[in-house]
Write a protein that holds these residues in place. Sequence first.
Motif, short mmCIF file in Angstrom:
data_model
loop_
_atom_site.label_atom_id
_atom_site.label_comp_id
_atom_site.label_asym_id
_atom_site.label_seq_id
_atom_site.Cartn_x
_atom_site.Cartn_y
_atom_site.Cartn_z
N ILE A 124 0.89 -1.17 0.00
CA ILE A 124 0.00 0.00 0.00
C ILE A 124 0.92 1.21 0.00
O ILE A 124 1.79 1.34 0.87
CB ILE A 124 -0.93 0.00 1.24
N THR A 125 0.76 2.06 -1.01
CA THR A 125 1.74 3.14 -1.19
C THR A 125 1.07 4.53 -1.20
O THR A 125 -0.11 4.66 -1.50
CB THR A 125 2.52 2.94 -2.51
N TRP A 127 0.96 8.93 -2.06
CA TRP A 127 0.95 9.76 -3.27
C TRP A 127 2.21 10.61 -3.41
O TRP A 127 2.44 11.19 -4.46
CB TRP A 127 -0.29 10.68 -3.28
N LYS A 151 -1.69 -1.54 -3.97
CA LYS A 151 -2.73 -0.52 -4.03
C LYS A 151 -2.09 0.86 -3.91
O LYS A 151 -1.62 1.24 -2.86
CB LYS A 151 -3.74 -0.69 -2.89
N ALA A 153 -2.05 5.08 -3.90
CA ALA A 153 -2.97 6.10 -3.36
C ALA A 153 -3.96 6.51 -4.45
O ALA A 153 -3.62 6.55 -5.64
CB ALA A 153 -2.16 7.30 -2.90
N ALA A 185 -9.90 2.68 0.31
CA ALA A 185 -8.61 2.14 0.76
C ALA A 185 -8.80 1.12 1.88
O ALA A 185 -8.12 0.09 1.92
CB ALA A 185 -7.71 3.28 1.23
N GLY A 186 -9.73 1.42 2.77
CA GLY A 186 -9.95 0.53 3.92
C GLY A 186 -10.35 -0.87 3.47
O GLY A 186 -9.94 -1.87 4.06
N PHE A 203 3.73 -1.34 3.87
CA PHE A 203 2.91 -0.12 3.83
C PHE A 203 3.80 1.10 3.99
O PHE A 203 4.69 1.12 4.84
CB PHE A 203 1.88 -0.18 4.97
N SER A 206 0.73 7.07 6.68
CA SER A 206 0.64 7.73 7.99
C SER A 206 0.75 6.71 9.13
O SER A 206 0.44 5.53 8.98
CB SER A 206 -0.70 8.45 8.09
N VAL A 209 -2.74 5.03 10.11
CA VAL A 209 -3.17 3.92 9.25
C VAL A 209 -2.22 2.73 9.43
O VAL A 209 -2.66 1.58 9.49
CB VAL A 209 -3.25 4.36 7.77
N GLN A 212 -3.20 0.78 12.41
CA GLN A 212 -4.44 0.04 12.16
C GLN A 212 -4.13 -1.25 11.38
O GLN A 212 -4.63 -2.32 11.69
CB GLN A 212 -5.40 0.94 11.38
P1 ADP Z 1 -1.51 10.25 3.65
O1 ADP Z 1 -1.86 11.14 4.79
O2 ADP Z 1 -0.13 10.39 3.14
O3 ADP Z 1 -2.52 10.21 2.55
P2 ADP Z 1 -2.39 7.62 4.41
O4 ADP Z 1 -1.81 6.73 5.44
O5 ADP Z 1 -3.81 8.06 4.60
O6 ADP Z 1 -1.40 8.82 4.33
O7 ADP Z 1 -2.27 6.98 2.96
C1 ADP Z 1 -1.23 6.13 2.53
C2 ADP Z 1 -1.83 4.97 1.76
O8 ADP Z 1 -2.67 4.24 2.65
C3 ADP Z 1 -2.72 5.37 0.59
O9 ADP Z 1 -2.57 4.41 -0.43
C4 ADP Z 1 -4.11 5.30 1.18
O10 ADP Z 1 -5.12 5.08 0.21
C5 ADP Z 1 -3.96 4.10 2.08
N1 ADP Z 1 -4.94 4.00 3.18
C6 ADP Z 1 -5.58 4.98 3.83
N2 ADP Z 1 -6.40 4.46 4.78
C7 ADP Z 1 -6.27 3.11 4.72
C8 ADP Z 1 -6.85 2.01 5.45
N3 ADP Z 1 -7.73 2.19 6.44
N4 ADP Z 1 -6.46 0.75 5.10
C9 ADP Z 1 -5.57 0.54 4.11
N5 ADP Z 1 -4.99 1.53 3.40
C10 ADP Z 1 -5.34 2.80 3.71
#
Ligand code: ADP
Length: 454
Positions: A124-125, A127, A151, A153, A185-186, A203, A206, A209, A212
């Motif tokens: 999971i990457t 942006w 997957k 962003a 994404a979830g 992964f 953040s 996430v 989680q």
């Molecule tokens: P940012 O604040 O940099 O967008 P995120 O952690 O929200 O950081 O996003 C990083 C990656 O994790 C993205 O690909 C995003 O779609 C994905 N992501 C966000 N929420 C979830 C989740 N609950 N489960 C899995 N992937 C997630």
Amino acid sequence: MVNPATGEPLANVADLSRPQIEAAVEAASQALGPWSAKTAHERAAILKRWSALIMANQEALAQIMTAEQGKPLAEARGETAFGASFLEWFSEEAKRAYGDVIPTAFAGKRYFTIRQAAGVAAAITPWNFPIAMLARKAAAALAAGCTMVAKPAAETPLCALALAQLGHEAGLPPGVFNIVTTTRAGEAGEVFCQSPKVRVLSFTGSTAVGKQLYRQCADTSKKLALELGGNAPLLVFDDADMDRAIEGVMANKYRNAGQTCVCANRIFVQSGIYETFAARLTHAVAKLTVGGGTEPGVMIGPLINTKAVEKVDRLVNDAVSKGAKVRIGGARHGRGGYFYQPTVLDSIVPGMNVMSEEIFGPVAPLIRFDSESSAIAMANDVSVGLAAYAFTRDLSRSIRLAEALQVGIVSLNDGLPSVAVAPFGGVKDSGLGREGGRQGLDEYMDTKFVCIGL
Ligand code: ADP
């Protein structure tokens, strides 16, 4: 999805359903046996071709990246080459995935270890580096003999799809590298975490996430690599080479408009040079050109979206309301949209939110310090620990800093340490595992001990 420089729609991308994501995991599972059975040399030849194709298409990939992510074209070209360098590096490392022959402890027994692909890997990457973050994971996974479901962003799916197309042209067999695009994404995270077929989750994103996903992976006991947020300290000592320090801060802080997890978030400057440093940094920042990433001479592009601009605005306003001084910038850019002015904030003190929260924008907060020990204590006084930087000409101090800073990466007299040949990763809330370097393969391999009775 939109172009962040204009806010205009850029493309429509498939929004996959849960069964489609599950089908991608199944495809990776089907492809695993034949792919892991290839010799490292066979896999390496494909990864090398993939790397060469990325470089042959560098300009087109950079254009796609700037359009969907916003960074200036020169940076997009650089990131494309950085991404290709991981495929090159791991194509070579695959050939050196050695096991051990272990001196025996009992006369009638012999011992050795082999290293094997862990299984299907999910990625999971984010942006902010849409090619490099994905290439770094895919290169290590595929070199190790794993297959992958990734997957990207939702903001930057086009770079991932272009990367996969080039992988296909390089000769990756069907099912070895699969991209799933989704706005949920979830849901993708749940499919990856719940599937017993997925043995590794890597992964980058953040801390919230990441934690989680860490919890969600418990039930299937996956191997986990988590590259989470940072809050990098950058220390400038009285004895620093001032030209180098300014150059280092400019390259580190304002790259990608400050949207990197290794960007200096807190810049500690020793009292003896504080005024000179602040004035010189402000002078350098005044020369930064803000604009769309394809416009000539632009060094600072837009932020990724409205939420990002609002966060930067909130952090700057919080600091100013608590006594920080704006040396330059300090507000949204006159161009509107997602643009923010390159900013230098003076007189930052503990208690301001910029000290504890990742800014992810072109804002340099300056904090005055007196002694080395107080700077180290403040630098370490955060829950995360990804990168730290220091500028000093004192060798003994350099060693002390390298040992005392609670991070995964220490960069001395240099603002840009990231490179394929060295391990990248954090400690504390910045995550687990290392990407790149010779350590990067370990995330995707299991060590098997073989005992033989004679
Ligand atoms: P940012 O604040 O940099 O967008 P995120 O952690 O929200 O950081 O996003 C990083 C990656 O994790 C993205 O690909 C995003 O779609 C994905 N992501 C966000 N929420 C979830 C989740 N609950 N489960 C899995 N992937 C997630």
